[in-house]
Design a protein around this motif. Structure first.
Motif, PDB file in Angstrom:
ATOM      1  N   CYS A 177       0.845  -1.211   0.000  1.00  0.00           N
ATOM      2  CA  CYS A 177       0.000   0.000   0.000  1.00  0.00           C
ATOM      3  C   CYS A 177       0.874   1.252   0.000  1.00  0.00           C
ATOM      4  O   CYS A 177       0.669   2.181  -0.793  1.00  0.00           O
ATOM      5  CB  CYS A 177      -0.901   0.040   1.236  1.00  0.00           C
ATOM      6  N   GLU A 178       1.847   1.273   0.897  1.00  0.00           N
ATOM      7  CA  GLU A 178       2.701   2.463   1.031  1.00  0.00           C
ATOM      8  C   GLU A 178       3.510   2.713  -0.238  1.00  0.00           C
ATOM      9  O   GLU A 178       3.667   3.857  -0.664  1.00  0.00           O
ATOM     10  CB  GLU A 178       3.621   2.308   2.254  1.00  0.00           C
ATOM     11  N   ASP A 179       4.005   1.635  -0.851  1.00  0.00           N
ATOM     12  CA  ASP A 179       4.768   1.785  -2.099  1.00  0.00           C
ATOM     13  C   ASP A 179       3.892   2.360  -3.206  1.00  0.00           C
ATOM     14  O   ASP A 179       4.342   3.194  -3.999  1.00  0.00           O
ATOM     15  CB  ASP A 179       5.338   0.429  -2.553  1.00  0.00           C
ATOM     16  N   SER A 180       2.624   1.899  -3.264  1.00  0.00           N
ATOM     17  CA  SER A 180       1.702   2.416  -4.288  1.00  0.00           C
ATOM     18  C   SER A 180       1.446   3.911  -4.090  1.00  0.00           C
ATOM     19  O   SER A 180       1.455   4.678  -5.058  1.00  0.00           O
ATOM     20  CB  SER A 180       0.375   1.670  -4.247  1.00  0.00           C
ATOM     21  N   VAL A 181       1.204   4.310  -2.838  1.00  0.00           N
ATOM     22  CA  VAL A 181       0.951   5.732  -2.562  1.00  0.00           C
ATOM     23  C   VAL A 181       2.186   6.548  -2.944  1.00  0.00           C
ATOM     24  O   VAL A 181       2.087   7.609  -3.574  1.00  0.00           O
ATOM     25  CB  VAL A 181       0.546   5.965  -1.090  1.00  0.00           C
ATOM     26  N   ALA A 182       3.377   6.034  -2.610  1.00  0.00           N
ATOM     27  CA  ALA A 182       4.623   6.735  -2.954  1.00  0.00           C
ATOM     28  C   ALA A 182       4.742   6.892  -4.476  1.00  0.00           C
ATOM     29  O   ALA A 182       5.120   7.950  -4.981  1.00  0.00           O
ATOM     30  CB  ALA A 182       5.820   5.977  -2.397  1.00  0.00           C
ATOM     31  N   TYR A 183       4.372   5.835  -5.212  1.00  0.00           N
ATOM     32  CA  TYR A 183       4.430   5.871  -6.684  1.00  0.00           C
ATOM     33  C   TYR A 183       3.512   6.959  -7.251  1.00  0.00           C
ATOM     34  O   TYR A 183       3.871   7.659  -8.199  1.00  0.00           O
ATOM     35  CB  TYR A 183       4.054   4.488  -7.237  1.00  0.00           C
ATOM     36  N   THR A 184       2.327   7.132  -6.645  1.00  0.00           N
ATOM     37  CA  THR A 184       1.365   8.106  -7.197  1.00  0.00           C
ATOM     38  C   THR A 184       1.806   9.550  -6.954  1.00  0.00           C
ATOM     39  O   THR A 184       1.345  10.462  -7.636  1.00  0.00           O
ATOM     40  CB  THR A 184      -0.039   7.953  -6.568  1.00  0.00           C
ATOM     41  N   LYS A 185       2.695   9.771  -5.995  1.00  0.00           N
ATOM     42  CA  LYS A 185       3.060  11.153  -5.641  1.00  0.00           C
ATOM     43  C   LYS A 185       3.755  11.898  -6.784  1.00  0.00           C
ATOM     44  O   LYS A 185       3.714  13.112  -6.837  1.00  0.00           O
ATOM     45  CB  LYS A 185       3.909  11.171  -4.373  1.00  0.00           C
ATOM     46  N   GLN A 186       4.363  11.146  -7.701  1.00  0.00           N
ATOM     47  CA  GLN A 186       5.034  11.804  -8.832  1.00  0.00           C
ATOM     48  C   GLN A 186       4.031  12.553  -9.715  1.00  0.00           C
ATOM     49  O   GLN A 186       4.401  13.473 -10.437  1.00  0.00           O
ATOM     50  CB  GLN A 186       5.789  10.777  -9.662  1.00  0.00           C
ATOM     51  N   PHE A 187       2.752  12.149  -9.663  1.00  0.00           N
ATOM     52  CA  PHE A 187       1.738  12.804 -10.508  1.00  0.00           C
ATOM     53  C   PHE A 187       0.985  13.888  -9.742  1.00  0.00           C
ATOM     54  O   PHE A 187       0.289  14.692 -10.344  1.00  0.00           O
ATOM     55  CB  PHE A 187       0.720  11.771 -11.014  1.00  0.00           C
ATOM     56  N   ALA A 188       1.109  13.885  -8.418  1.00  0.00           N
ATOM     57  CA  ALA A 188       0.257  14.745  -7.585  1.00  0.00           C
ATOM     58  C   ALA A 188       0.842  16.143  -7.447  1.00  0.00           C
ATOM     59  O   ALA A 188       2.024  16.370  -7.680  1.00  0.00           O
ATOM     60  CB  ALA A 188       0.090  14.110  -6.211  1.00  0.00           C
ATOM     61  N   THR A 189      -0.021  17.088  -7.044  1.00  0.00           N
ATOM     62  CA  THR A 189       0.426  18.449  -6.761  1.00  0.00           C
ATOM     63  C   THR A 189       1.224  18.424  -5.462  1.00  0.00           C
ATOM     64  O   THR A 189       0.783  17.831  -4.477  1.00  0.00           O
ATOM     65  CB  THR A 189      -0.811  19.354  -6.553  1.00  0.00           C
ATOM     66  N   ASP A 190       2.367  19.069  -5.447  1.00  0.00           N
ATOM     67  CA  ASP A 190       3.179  19.179  -4.220  1.00  0.00           C
ATOM     68  C   ASP A 190       3.407  17.832  -3.548  1.00  0.00           C
ATOM     69  O   ASP A 190       3.382  17.749  -2.315  1.00  0.00           O
ATOM     70  CB  ASP A 190       2.510  20.129  -3.202  1.00  0.00           C
ATOM     71  N   ASN A 191       3.586  16.771  -4.362  1.00  0.00           N
ATOM     72  CA  ASN A 191       3.912  15.474  -3.775  1.00  0.00           C
ATOM     73  C   ASN A 191       2.852  14.989  -2.781  1.00  0.00           C
ATOM     74  O   ASN A 191       3.163  14.264  -1.837  1.00  0.00           O
ATOM     75  CB  ASN A 191       5.267  15.599  -3.064  1.00  0.00           C
ATOM     76  N   SER A 192       1.601  15.402  -2.979  1.00  0.00           N
ATOM     77  CA  SER A 192       0.545  15.102  -2.015  1.00  0.00           C
ATOM     78  C   SER A 192       0.013  13.683  -2.204  1.00  0.00           C
ATOM     79  O   SER A 192      -0.167  13.226  -3.328  1.00  0.00           O
ATOM     80  CB  SER A 192      -0.601  16.099  -2.200  1.00  0.00           C
ATOM     81  N   GLY A 193      -0.249  13.008  -1.099  1.00  0.00           N
ATOM     82  CA  GLY A 193      -0.865  11.679  -1.176  1.00  0.00           C
ATOM     83  C   GLY A 193      -2.339  11.731  -0.834  1.00  0.00           C
ATOM     84  O   GLY A 193      -2.966  10.705  -0.568  1.00  0.00           O
ATOM     85  N   ALA A 194      -2.908  12.951  -0.849  1.00  0.00           N
ATOM     86  CA  ALA A 194      -4.295  13.142  -0.370  1.00  0.00           C
ATOM     87  C   ALA A 194      -5.306  12.278  -1.115  1.00  0.00           C
ATOM     88  O   ALA A 194      -6.242  11.753  -0.521  1.00  0.00           O
ATOM     89  CB  ALA A 194      -4.681  14.618  -0.473  1.00  0.00           C
ATOM     90  N   ALA A 195      -5.121  12.109  -2.428  1.00  0.00           N
ATOM     91  CA  ALA A 195      -6.098  11.356  -3.216  1.00  0.00           C
ATOM     92  C   ALA A 195      -6.046   9.856  -2.908  1.00  0.00           C
ATOM     93  O   ALA A 195      -6.926   9.102  -3.307  1.00  0.00           O
ATOM     94  CB  ALA A 195      -5.859  11.593  -4.710  1.00  0.00           C
ATOM     95  N   PHE A 196      -4.973   9.436  -2.194  1.00  0.00           N
ATOM     96  CA  PHE A 196      -4.807   8.008  -1.902  1.00  0.00           C
ATOM     97  C   PHE A 196      -4.815   7.748  -0.399  1.00  0.00           C
ATOM     98  O   PHE A 196      -4.216   6.791   0.094  1.00  0.00           O
ATOM     99  CB  PHE A 196      -3.529   7.490  -2.580  1.00  0.00           C
ATOM    100  N   ALA A 197      -5.551   8.611   0.315  1.00  0.00           N
ATOM    101  CA  ALA A 197      -5.628   8.508   1.775  1.00  0.00           C
ATOM    102  C   ALA A 197      -6.207   7.166   2.212  1.00  0.00           C
ATOM    103  O   ALA A 197      -5.783   6.602   3.224  1.00  0.00           O
ATOM    104  CB  ALA A 197      -6.454   9.663   2.332  1.00  0.00           C
ATOM    105  N   SER A 198      -7.177   6.623   1.455  1.00  0.00           N
ATOM    106  CA  SER A 198      -7.779   5.343   1.842  1.00  0.00           C
ATOM    107  C   SER A 198      -6.724   4.236   1.880  1.00  0.00           C
ATOM    108  O   SER A 198      -6.749   3.363   2.745  1.00  0.00           O
ATOM    109  CB  SER A 198      -8.890   4.938   0.868  1.00  0.00           C
ATOM    110  N   MET A 199      -5.786   4.301   0.943  1.00  0.00           N
ATOM    111  CA  MET A 199      -4.722   3.291   0.902  1.00  0.00           C
ATOM    112  C   MET A 199      -3.773   3.448   2.080  1.00  0.00           C
ATOM    113  O   MET A 199      -3.292   2.466   2.641  1.00  0.00           O
ATOM    114  CB  MET A 199      -3.944   3.426  -0.401  1.00  0.00           C
ATOM    115  N   THR A 200      -3.474   4.685   2.435  1.00  0.00           N
ATOM    116  CA  THR A 200      -2.604   4.959   3.583  1.00  0.00           C
ATOM    117  C   THR A 200      -3.261   4.457   4.866  1.00  0.00           C
ATOM    118  O   THR A 200      -2.608   3.827   5.704  1.00  0.00           O
ATOM    119  CB  THR A 200      -2.316   6.477   3.669  1.00  0.00           C
TER     120      THR A 200
END
Length: 497
Positions: A374-397
């Motif tokens: 889960c954590e690796d997936s959220v980290a992977y998505t941060k490259q596309f997010a604004t300001d390295n935010s994981g907000a859109a993947f909070a459920s996974m966190t």
């Protein structure tokens, strides 16, 4: 029985076994004249020119009266090679006359599109569009049989074509100097690949067109332009040949701090790689944006004359996350069932010792491993997010945190099944929620601009003007008929003069 066989292999796993080169030759068409109603099965034999990977394209007309696409299972030499071939979707093109009907109060409502006439030509894709291009299939030289079983809808199939994938030219950056501008009203849709994509109206003086008294359909509704693979097309006219920037007045408030990506097509083709995966950043209110190709402005070369512009939603960058969640849910479900078998039912006995670690020696390792995935997936998505935010993947966190907590007390897992897999806030439920959230792209567009560097973009009402329009509308509401209960008759809005 082919119609019902279930295949676990995913397309991404299938492609990893490929060894043949990708085909680069001319199209090879096999003519057919097949009527495929619901439940029909048919086969078309194709002659493959050389050992290679091919896209498979169909020439077809959907014959169903439904507004849904036709869905089929596709086989090659009797085999369903990957899970994605079990439900292949073939869309229609939907058009309307561009005239918004008016309700009895004088407010505009969205048009009802109809299926365009003529033969559709489309590649066999994964129906969830986790891959943005048509799927590639390895075929050896010689004859092969492509089979179809209609699961939903129906079609007339006139040809099966083996194609080389489209090659998108390198990114091009042109000089967009000049002052020409073309404004496209996004609600004026020329065509779309889903009948549900439509315009909508808001009383917002910043949107165009706007009328204080009557609601106008004034933007393309993001609630309908939402899923990967959705495509919408507009027509426009160029007065002066040259390079143009692309911009839009839009809103994309679906996923916090996470952009929606679209592929941009001119006259049905992605003109260059800079037009692939153009980001529409997160914004909760309508905002103006300039389309970027990486760090530079996206530029499009447009010849004088009539053209079409299309946007197709691309979510292929999230495929690794989808596939990770699919695996996690399956593995969590398997363990959950094993634990329930051990418990002899759905509820744990408070006085019994279950010897979890003895029964499942790798239990802690599994729980921590899933949390790490889960954590690796959220980290992977941060490259596309604004300001390295994981907000859109909070459920996974949250799911990861839950799994780590469960790993700390493995013996208690039977009493904590509601946190693991069964409860509304369980790790499994949050992963399922993440799947749902990820699928939402929700891109609303008011206007699209093709413009040169010195062009004047249309003025938008400022905050004060917008507030004043609201005040004015409030006072109008005391005299306007459609706010009065029972006052309306079917002819209220007809102006005889």
């Amino acid at each position: 029985e082919n119609g019902t066989q279930t295949v676990e292999t995913l397309y991404t796993a299938l492609t990893q076994t490929y060894t043949l080169p990708v085909y680069a030759g001319e199209d090879v068409a096999a003519e057919a004249a097949l009527s495929l109603p619901l439940g029909a099965k048919a086969e078309v034999t194709v002659t493959v020119p050389e050992d290679a990977q091919y896209e498979i394209w169909l020439s077809y007309v959907n014959t169903t009266s439904s507004t849904l696409p036709t869905e089929m299972t596709v086989t090659i030499d009797g085999q369903v090679l990957c899970a994605e071939m079990q439900r292949v979707k073939m869309n229609s093109t939907w058009v309307d006359d561009g005239v918004f009907p008016v309700d009895r109060y004088g407010n505009e409502i969205a048009t009802t599109p109809w299926q365009a006439e003529g033969v559709q030509f489309a590649g066999i894709c994964d129906s969830t569009y986790r891959t943005a291009e048509p799927m590639l299939f390895e075929l050896t030289a010689g004859e092969h049989v492509i089979g179809f079983t209609v699961q939903d809808g129906g079609m007339d199939l006139s040809a099966v074509t083996l194609k080389a994938p489209a090659v998108v030219p390198e990114k091009q950056v042109g000089d967009a100097s000049g002052d020409a501008i073309i404004v496209i009203e996004a609600e004026q849709i020329a065509a779309r690949n889903e009948s549900s994509i439509r315009g909508a109206g808001e009383f917002n003086a910043q949107l165009s067109p706007y009328d204080n008294d009557y609601r106008k359909v004034n933007f393309m509704d993001g609630a309908s332009f939402d899923e990967a693979g959705d495509m919408v097309t507009w027509r426009f006219t160029v007065e002066e040949t040259g390079w143009y920037n692309l911009g839009a007045y839009y809103r994309q408030s679906a996923r916090a701090d996470f952009p929606t990506y679209v592929d941009v097509y001119v006259d049905g083709v992605i003109p260059h790689q800079g037009a692939q995966k153009v980001a529409f950043p997160y914004t909760t209110s309508f905002t103006r944006m300039q389309a970027m190709a990486g760090d530079e402005a996206l530029t499009l070369y447009l010849e004088k004359g009539e053209h079409t512009l299309s946007f197709g939603i691309n979510s292929a960058h999230l495929t690794p996350v989808y596939e990770t969640i699919d695996v996690l849910l399956e593995e969590i479900n398997d363990l959950s069932n094993d634990v329930k078998s051990l418990m002899g039912g759905a509820t744990a006995d408070a006085y019994r010792t279950y010897n979890m670690v003895k029964n499942f020696p790798d239990l802690v390792e599994r729980l921590k491993g899933w949390a790490q995935m889960c954590e690796d997936s959220v980290a992977y998505t941060k490259q596309f997010a604004t300001d390295n935010s994981g907000a859109a993947f909070a459920s996974m966190t949250l799911s990861a945190d839950q799994l780590r907590r469960l790993a700390e007390e493995p013996e208690n897992l039977p009493r904590r099944m509601s946190e693991f897999s069964t409860g509304s806030n369980s790790a499994a439920r949050m992963l399922a929620q993440q799947l749902t959230d990820m699928a939402v792209n929700d891109l609303s567009i008011d206007q699209i601009y093709l413009y040169q560097a010195d062009a004047k973009l249309p003025a938008k009402a400022n905050w004060l003007e917008n507030t004043w329009a609201g005040v004015e509308r409030f006072f109008t509401s005391f005299v306007k008929e459609d706010y009065t209960a029972g006052a309306a008759t079917e002819t209220t809005w007809v102006d005889e003069t």
